[in-house]
Design a protein around this motif. Structure first.
Motif, mmCIF file in Angstrom:
data_model
loop_
_atom_site.group_PDB
_atom_site.id
_atom_site.type_symbol
_atom_site.label_atom_id
_atom_site.label_comp_id
_atom_site.label_asym_id
_atom_site.label_seq_id
_atom_site.Cartn_x
_atom_site.Cartn_y
_atom_site.Cartn_z
ATOM 1 N N UNK A 291 0.796 -1.197 -0.229
ATOM 2 C CA UNK A 291 -0.131 -0.307 0.336
ATOM 3 C C UNK A 291 1.000 1.359 -0.238
ATOM 4 N N UNK A 292 1.854 1.058 0.703
ATOM 5 C CA UNK A 292 2.698 2.216 0.596
ATOM 6 C C UNK A 292 3.214 2.179 -0.352
ATOM 7 N N UNK A 293 3.424 1.471 -1.456
ATOM 8 C CA UNK A 293 4.035 1.625 -3.079
ATOM 9 C C UNK A 293 2.359 2.414 -3.806
ATOM 10 N N UNK A 294 1.632 1.581 -3.553
ATOM 11 C CA UNK A 294 1.004 2.086 -4.221
ATOM 12 C C UNK A 294 -0.065 3.945 -3.851
ATOM 13 N N UNK A 295 0.582 4.196 -3.120
ATOM 14 C CA UNK A 295 0.114 5.201 -1.948
ATOM 15 C C UNK A 295 1.112 6.926 -2.650
ATOM 16 N N UNK A 296 2.031 6.322 -3.030
ATOM 17 C CA UNK A 296 3.328 6.808 -3.544
ATOM 18 C C UNK A 296 3.883 6.834 -4.564
#
Length: 263
Positions: free
Chosen positions: A93-98
């Protein structure tokens, strides 16, 4: 293209559980062993759950080697399988959000050797190591090609994925619902897959690849794949996650006091 080119533009996302000072010491030893490879990544994401007050010490160790690394601490640890799924989701999710395109997902008990960087790869959306055991080989009649054609269980302790081409990793509502369900079971053995078919982090990952129609490529050469196949067959290895087997510059080194097979 070799793997170094892809690693240079990827974030390395590692997950870990810290429950003692020994865990911290071992983690730093593993970082030092793999440092030449870890330094090749664009950046590092560290997701951790705990049993004890080790957040500050964990951050200090990682920042010592990677000052700009991203630290993601989970306030709740839901146990081995659910906790692992939660950590996997946090990194993803961190990768998706950033808007991070490429993620190399690992774990703190995975070791790397520089030979990994020289691996030749073809263009794909997803690079992985297939998990299989002696039982898998038996069910595929000891035929490597049949196994490769019919068995897709990507290991979650090492893979590289184009996150930008995906929707999500694992459905959080499903995780929460099944977590609450298992809490109602008397003497639950912490093996969800024995109660619900398809409940495993490996199968969640495989579903993500299938659901998003990603092109996939096994990271091993044909020669290395055959060596791994024969090693598991000859030693009748029952664990499909290739623990303590060093292959292609990667080792899931879960048992530091046991020998390593290098192939």
């Amino acid at each position: 293209m070799n793997l170094k080119q892809l690693i240079n533009k990827s974030y390395y996302g590692t997950i870990n559980y810290i429950g003692s000072k020994d865990d911290l010491t071992r983690m730093e030893q593993y970082i030092l062993y793999s440092l030449d490879v870890l330094k090749e990544f664009n950046n590092i994401i560290v997701a951790t759950n705990y049993n004890g007050e080790f957040q500050g010490q964990n951050t200090k160790v990682w920042k010592k080697y990677f000052p700009n690394c991203i630290i993601l601490d989970l306030p709740v640890n839901r146990g081995h399988n659910f906790g692992t799924a939660d950590l996997d989701n946090v990194v993803f999710d961190y990768c998706k959000d950033n808007n991070i395109e490429w993620l190399c997902k690992g774990a703190n008990d995975v070791l790397f050797q520089p030979s990994l960087l020289d691996t030749e790869i073809k263009e794909s959306d997803f690079y992985y190591l297939n998990g299989f055991s002696f039982e898998t080989i038996y069910l595929n009649e000891f035929d490597l090609q049949r196994l490769k054609d019919n068995h897709f269980t990507p290991q979650t302790n090492f893979y590289i994925i184009n996150v930008s081409k995906t929707d999500y990793l694992t459905n959080k509502e499903y995780l929460n619902e099944t977590y609450e369900y298992f809490k109602t079971l008397p003497n639950f053995n912490n093996k969800p897959w024995e109660h619900i078919k398809g409940w495993s982090c490996e199968e969640f990952l495989a579903e993500c690849i299938s659901r998003n129609n990603l092109t996939k490529s096994h990271i091993l050469t044909e020669e290395s794949y055959l060596k791994l196949f024969n090693t598991i067959k000859d030693y009748k290895i029952g664990d499909p996650s290739h623990k303590n087997i060093f292959i292609n510059g990667i080792c899931h080194f879960q048992y530091p006091n046991q020998p390593v097979i290098e192939i």
